[in-house]
Design a protein around this motif. Structure first.
Motif, PDB file in Angstrom:
ATOM      1  N   ASP A  37     -18.919 -11.033  40.801  1.00  0.00           N
ATOM      2  CA  ASP A  37     -19.429 -11.951  39.801  1.00  0.00           C
ATOM      3  C   ASP A  37     -19.365 -13.372  40.365  1.00  0.00           C
ATOM      4  OD1 ASP A  37     -20.396 -13.030  37.496  1.00  0.00           O
ATOM      5  OD2 ASP A  37     -18.551 -12.781  36.334  1.00  0.00           O
ATOM      6  N   THR A  39     -19.577 -16.253  38.900  1.00  0.00           N
ATOM      7  CA  THR A  39     -18.767 -17.199  38.133  1.00  0.00           C
ATOM      8  C   THR A  39     -17.288 -17.035  38.438  1.00  0.00           C
ATOM      9  OG1 THR A  39     -18.751 -15.673  36.259  1.00  0.00           O
ATOM     10  CG2 THR A  39     -20.433 -17.380  36.262  1.00  0.00           C
ATOM     11  N   ASP A  40     -16.829 -15.798  38.661  1.00  0.00           N
ATOM     12  CA  ASP A  40     -15.428 -15.589  39.015  1.00  0.00           C
ATOM     13  C   ASP A  40     -15.128 -16.177  40.391  1.00  0.00           C
ATOM     14  OD1 ASP A  40     -14.956 -14.305  36.645  1.00  0.00           O
ATOM     15  OD2 ASP A  40     -15.175 -12.284  37.477  1.00  0.00           O
ATOM     16  N   GLU A  43     -14.864 -20.161  40.285  1.00  0.00           N
ATOM     17  CA  GLU A  43     -13.787 -20.815  39.557  1.00  0.00           C
ATOM     18  C   GLU A  43     -12.716 -21.376  40.469  1.00  0.00           C
ATOM     19  OE1 GLU A  43     -12.270 -18.141  36.644  1.00  0.00           O
ATOM     20  OE2 GLU A  43     -14.066 -18.253  35.409  1.00  0.00           O
TER      21      GLU A  43
END
Length: 97
Positions: A37, A39-40, A43
């Motif tokens: 992912d 977005t993970d 971060e």
């Protein structure tokens, strides 16, 4: 992947593969991919110039101790044993001398 260098090399005639074999190899290569992912993964990265005004400092900062000095060249705090001398009235560490 291990390679047997003693094995006889393929000639141009031997290297012709059928279309079915090539399609099978291409399909096998895709199975090794990992879905991640985005977005993970993003971060953990910090962008330069990011607004960190709401972040708290999680490290306790201590003032320079009696046996420490701040180098006038690299501006790092060192132990007195690394003091070599002074340059322009500022203490200089052994790494900068």
């Amino acid at each position: 992947m291990a390679t047997d260098y003693d094995a006889p090399r393929k000639t141009e005639e031997d290297s012709e593969d059928s279309i079915e074999e090539l399609k099978a190899r291409r399909g096998d290569a895709k199975t090794g991919q990992v879905d991640e992912d985005e977005t993970d993964a993003a971060e953990g990265f910090e962008l330069p110039g990011a607004d960190l005004s709401n972040e708290d400092l999680s490290v306790q900062v201590l003032p320079a101790q009696q046996d420490e000095f701040t180098c006038g060249s690299c501006f790092l705090v060192h132990h007195r044993s690394q003091l070599v001398g002074e340059k322009d009235g500022l203490p200089i560490c052994s790494e900068c001398a």
